[in-house]
Enzyme design. Structure first.
Site, mmCIF file in Angstrom:
data_model
loop_
_atom_site.group_PDB
_atom_site.id
_atom_site.type_symbol
_atom_site.label_atom_id
_atom_site.label_comp_id
_atom_site.label_asym_id
_atom_site.label_seq_id
_atom_site.Cartn_x
_atom_site.Cartn_y
_atom_site.Cartn_z
ATOM 1 N N SER A 195 6.567 -58.361 105.925
ATOM 2 C CA SER A 195 6.560 -59.229 107.103
ATOM 3 C C SER A 195 7.998 -59.541 107.505
ATOM 4 O O SER A 195 8.792 -60.011 106.697
ATOM 5 C CB SER A 195 5.838 -60.541 106.800
ATOM 6 O OG SER A 195 4.477 -60.269 106.576
ATOM 7 N N ARG B 36 7.121 -69.263 101.772
ATOM 8 C CA ARG B 36 8.029 -68.118 101.540
ATOM 9 C C ARG B 36 9.453 -68.586 101.255
ATOM 10 O O ARG B 36 10.438 -67.999 101.715
ATOM 11 C CB ARG B 36 8.040 -67.156 102.737
ATOM 12 C CG ARG B 36 6.706 -66.581 103.076
ATOM 13 C CD ARG B 36 6.162 -65.658 102.000
ATOM 14 N NE ARG B 36 4.772 -65.317 102.314
ATOM 15 C CZ ARG B 36 3.716 -65.996 101.849
ATOM 16 N NH1 ARG B 36 3.884 -67.016 101.007
ATOM 17 N NH2 ARG B 36 2.501 -65.656 102.177
ATOM 18 N N GLU C 1 11.910 -63.578 107.931
ATOM 19 C CA GLU C 1 11.471 -63.740 106.537
ATOM 20 C C GLU C 1 12.245 -62.727 105.675
ATOM 21 O O GLU C 1 12.676 -63.032 104.573
ATOM 22 C CB GLU C 1 9.963 -63.488 106.423
ATOM 23 C CG GLU C 1 9.447 -63.588 104.983
ATOM 24 C CD GLU C 1 7.936 -63.499 104.892
ATOM 25 O OE1 GLU C 1 7.227 -64.019 105.787
ATOM 26 O OE2 GLU C 1 7.449 -62.893 103.916
#
Ligand SMILES: Cc1cc2nc3c(=O)[nH]c(=O)nc-3n(C[C@H](O)[C@H](O)[C@H](O)COP(=O)(O)OP(=O)(O)OC[C@H]3O[C@@H](n4cnc5c(N)ncnc54)[C@H](O)[C@@H]3O)c2cc1C
Length: 306
Positions: A223, A174, A293
């Site tokens: 998320s 990510r 995130e």
């Protein structure tokens, strides 16, 4: 554009494309919260963007459709770049597919399916744009953007335009190594030839699994925390007793506890405070330090604690 003007507003008024001063960003994010951008700029094309980047004296922040973004209540100093129609093309050549950075991930996945190119199915359920996918190395179900990306074209803060191969983008989980103020304008992906019907079936199965597991119809940011190596963030959050935890109008999703939800009346501060509370409780319960995130950007509201 004059190169001697110092006030950013008149300079921006001359940019090619749509320029809005003091533009509320809440409508442009999935959470539907956050303050205004000093300047919101939607360039006509790459040349206009490069010229604006050279001329604009302050900070620059690219945004996609805000599906991984928490804009704080005090808004964003500087120019927010939101790509639109001029960056929405898709073309297929052999087993490669070229997409503008404003193309929704789902559209790219569907175009690849129609062209009989497999490997991009994972993008079907990710609600961001191609630019955000490259920046975040978006992924799911064991595939990530970096697995399929050949190259990306990027406008850097100094207005230079460069096409970088996958290996130069510094991809990790990510994560890409692109500077926060660099704007991805286009990306080229490689697919694997396959029957369109088989690709469609796989995409449908992925969508079904997602609907069952995630609060996809809520005001959320996806998320919230990265999964720590060898662990699931949601499992740690659940074990720390945070499922359903609520602060103001913000709540940890009951359905998937690595998702935060705005019930309609949350502020960005509610959501961020809730996230930090979750981090503290997880640290106390398991010793794990969760890392955001979701990208948090901008200033807290005036008078709020930083
Ligand atoms: C319901 C839901 C489910 C999700 N599921 C997943 C999932 O399965 N997997 C996954 O990886 N993510 C998931 N996400 C998160 C999100 O969709 C991805 O991170 C997506 O890549 C963000 O794209 P965006 O265009 O919305 O970017 P934004 O949220 O607008 O921005 C995210 C970051 O990308 C940068 N950025 C955006 N556009 C550009 C550009 N053109 N050039 C340079 N930088 C840019 C921004 O500056 C910011 O740092 C989910 C989100 C939601 C709401």
């Amino acid at each position: 554009m004059s190169s001697v003007q110092t006030d950013p507003a008149p300079r921006a008024a001359a940019f090619d494309g749509r320029v809005t001063a003091d533009a509320s960003l809440a409508p442009y994010t999935w959470f539907r919260v956050g303050g205004a951008a000093e300047m919101l700029y939607s360039p006509m094309d790459t040349d206009a963007l490069a010229e604006a980047m050279r001329a604009w004296p302050g900070p620059v922040l690219p945004v996609g459709v805000g599906s991984n973004l928490l804009v704080r209540d005090g808004g964003i100093d500087g120019m927010v770049v939101r790509l639109g129609r001029g960056f929405a093309g898709i073309s297929v050549e052999g087993d490669t597919i070229r997409a503008g950075a404003a193309v929704p991930d789902a559209k790219l996945a569907q175009a690849a399916q129609r062209a009989g190119l497999a490997g991009l199915e994972f993008l079907r359920g990710i609600p961001g744009t191609v630019g955000g996918a490259v920046r975040m190395n978006a992924g799911c179900h064991g595939t990530e953007t970096a697995d399929r990306l050949i190259e990306a074209t990027v406008v850097f803060r100094d207005g230079s335009v460069r096409t970088l191969p996958n290996a130069a983008l510094g991809f990790g989980y990510r994560h890409s190594a692109l500077p926060d103020d660099a704007v991805v304008t286009e990306a080229v992906f490689r697919g694997t030839p396959d029957a369109p019907g088989a690709i469609a079936d796989r995409m449908a199965a992925l969508m079904q699994a997602r609907e069952a597991a995630q609060p996809v119809r809520e005001k959320t940011g996806g998320s919230t925390f990265r999964n720590p190596p060898g662990e699931s963030a949601w499992r740690l959050i659940d074990a720390a007793g945070c499922r359903g935890l609520r602060i103001g109008g913000a709540q940890v999703s009951e359905k998937h506890c690595n998702f935060l939800i705005n019930h309609g009346e949350a502020s960005a501060a509610d959501l961020e405070t809730l996230g930090e509370t979750v981090r503290e409780r997880v640290r106390a319960a398991s010793g794990h330090d969760l890392h955001w995130e979701i990208r948090r950007v901008g200033r807290p509201a005036r008078g709020a604690a930083a």
